[in-house]
Design an enzyme around this catalytic site. Structure first.
Site, PDB file in Angstrom:
ATOM      1  N   HIS A 272      98.920  34.347  16.406  1.00  0.00           N
ATOM      2  CA  HIS A 272      99.471  35.576  16.050  1.00  0.00           C
ATOM      3  C   HIS A 272     100.641  36.115  17.055  1.00  0.00           C
ATOM      4  O   HIS A 272     101.234  37.009  16.574  1.00  0.00           O
ATOM      5  CB  HIS A 272      98.529  36.490  15.771  1.00  0.00           C
ATOM      6  CG  HIS A 272      98.956  37.857  15.409  1.00  0.00           C
ATOM      7  ND1 HIS A 272      99.396  38.000  14.107  1.00  0.00           N
ATOM      8  CD2 HIS A 272      98.823  39.123  15.834  1.00  0.00           C
ATOM      9  CE1 HIS A 272      99.666  39.363  14.056  1.00  0.00           C
ATOM     10  NE2 HIS A 272      99.134  40.052  15.278  1.00  0.00           N
ATOM     11  N   CYS A 273     100.514  35.637  18.204  1.00  0.00           N
ATOM     12  CA  CYS A 273     101.312  36.619  19.256  1.00  0.00           C
ATOM     13  C   CYS A 273     102.653  36.131  19.657  1.00  0.00           C
ATOM     14  O   CYS A 273     103.709  36.803  19.409  1.00  0.00           O
ATOM     15  CB  CYS A 273     100.603  36.639  20.479  1.00  0.00           C
ATOM     16  SG  CYS A 273      98.955  37.688  20.658  1.00  0.00           S
ATOM     17  N   ILE A 274     102.850  34.884  20.123  1.00  0.00           N
ATOM     18  CA  ILE A 274     104.149  34.279  20.774  1.00  0.00           C
ATOM     19  C   ILE A 274     105.227  34.310  19.731  1.00  0.00           C
ATOM     20  O   ILE A 274     106.425  34.786  19.789  1.00  0.00           O
ATOM     21  CB  ILE A 274     103.880  33.060  21.456  1.00  0.00           C
ATOM     22  CG1 ILE A 274     103.057  33.458  22.735  1.00  0.00           C
ATOM     23  CG2 ILE A 274     105.391  32.922  22.263  1.00  0.00           C
ATOM     24  CD1 ILE A 274     102.943  32.126  23.450  1.00  0.00           C
TER      25      ILE A 274
END
Length: 435
Positions: A272-274
């Protein structure tokens, strides 16, 4: 009011709420319960609520026994009924913040959660947003919703932002021991929020001057990684053209004790982040008439890696006198990183999509994932067998799970494409290929 709440947090007599019981929220709820607080978790998904109340774990970073003990002891329970917000002294919002098809932030979960909280919250409560988002969300979106109910932020209600730092599968750092950044709307808000985290976590709690600073620092963390992975991926493409081993290049560069940090190429970015966070920043930058060229270029490179993987499949099969169309491809791993069951934004999904478009036949082996959704349809993974390794025209190591038997994969496969450098140099060069 802040002194009263701080005392309750320090003595652990406060009741803590966590909205969103996913990859961020459930580990946080468990840690708060383990620290001695009474915790109520809120989630709109009835299945998650049922599992939590049964002590059934569904998140890899949560120790199942810890969850079961906290539920059994009465320290942790879950509900879908927001009326229980009235019993809460401090609440963390840990809901999804996805992008839409235009790579713009979709804030509907944050907004709907805040409205539900505002309908039930009482004076003297702390609200902390943990979901990753663009700078300004806390003060531009959440603060007005709470103020509409007559609250004065910093006086009879406290509002802050503290970005989640969850790295699924990390054996060294977890919710409890990872340092926390906290920025409140006022100094009072920062002080109250920092007190809560210091009462729960072992890691340092770093206070900053505003929510926007904390929101931006989270995006800087992941944009830093996105850009450097983009550089590694571009180097991999260039090194492939030049006949140079990019991993050996990176290992050599990493011997420098200063000024260099190794990042490695792969089939693309997942989680979900990078792959998501930098786009919050590019979207927000448009408000200031600024074009984030470096960030967007890195995103384009990383987004192109599934195409490069499929191109390498074509090249390898071509050496065998075969076309991709009609070939049988065995894909090892669909999770976005090793030894986890999370396939959110996995680069393997577009790889499978592209293999399908070229007429290839494929199967996926992933011991951590029984089925996954591709284009809205669930696909079941298969077991690793001698037969499917031997009959596949090409095995692609897409996720470097520790559980895979790589010696057998090398021995039985006609050809292997290693996108993770898991085989290193211990491989027969005639049928094993790097990215």
């Amino acid at each position: 009011m802040s002194d009263t709440l701080i005392e309750k947090l320090e003595t652990k007599t406060a009741t803590i709420g966590v909205v969103g019981l996913g990859y961020v929220g459930l580990p946080l709820a468990v840690e708060k319960a383990k620290a001695g607080f009474n915790v109520i978790g809120f989630d709109v998904q009835a299945e998650k609520v049922k599992k939590v109340n049964s002590g059934e774990n569904y998140i890899g970073d949560v120790i199942s026994k810890d969850l079961a003990v906290m539920v059994e002891s009465g320290k942790l329970r879950a509900t879908s009924d927001y009326c229980f917000i009235k019993d809460i002294d401090a609440i963390a919002i840990c809901v999804p913040t996805p992008l839409d098809i235009y790579k713009q932030p979709n804030m509907e979960y944050v907004e709907s959660s805040t409205k539900a909280i505002a309908e039930n919250i009482t004076e003297g409560t702390l609200v902390v947003l943990e979901s990753t988002t663009y700078p300004g969300t806390t003060e531009e979106l959440i603060k007005p919703i709470l103020e509409e109910k007559g609250f004065v932020i910093g006086e009879n209600l406290f509002l802050a932002y503290s970005p989640e730092r969850v790295d699924p599968g990390n054996k060294n750092f977890n919710t409890k021991n990872t340092p926390k950044v906290v920025g409140g709307v006022t100094q009072n808000c920062t002080k109250v929020a920092a007190t809560m985290y210091r009462s729960v976590l072992e890691g340092d709690v770093h206070e900053v001057s505003s929510p926007a600073i904390a929101e931006m620092e989270k995006l800087l963390e992941n944009t830093f990684r996105n850009i450097n992975i983009g550089l590694a991926n571009e180097m991999a493409i260039l090194c492939n053209k030049m006949g140079i081993d990019v991993w050996e290049v990176i290992d050599a560069a990493a011997t420098k004790p200063y000024g260099f940090m190794p990042f490695y190429p792969g089939p693309g970015l997942g989680g979900h982040c990078i792959p998501i966070d930098p786009w919050y920043l590019t979207w927000k930058a448009r408000e200031y008439n600024y074009h984030t060229k470096l960030i967007e270029t890195a995103g384009e490179i990383n987004d192109s890696m599934p195409d490069f993987v499929v191109q390498r499949c074509m090249e390898i099969l071509n050496e065998q006198g075969k076309s991709l169309k009609g070939s049988k491809i065995l894909v090892l791993g669909v999770a976005y990183k090793k030894d986890i069951d999370d396939y959110r934004e996995s680069p393997v999904l577009p790889i499978l999509d592209k293999l399908t478009s070229f007429g290839a036949q494929w199967e996926v082996i992933d011991p951590f994932i029984k089925k996954f959704k591709l284009n809205g349809v669930f696909v079941e993974t298969v077991e690793a067998t001698d037969e499917n390794l031997k009959t596949a025209d090409l095995a692609v190591i897409a996720t470097d799970h520790s559980i895979f038997k790589y010696k057998k994969i090398i021995s039985y496969s006609k050809a292997v494409l290693d996108t993770r450098n898991v085989l290193n140099r211990n491989r027969p060069e005639n049928h094993c290929y790097k990215l």
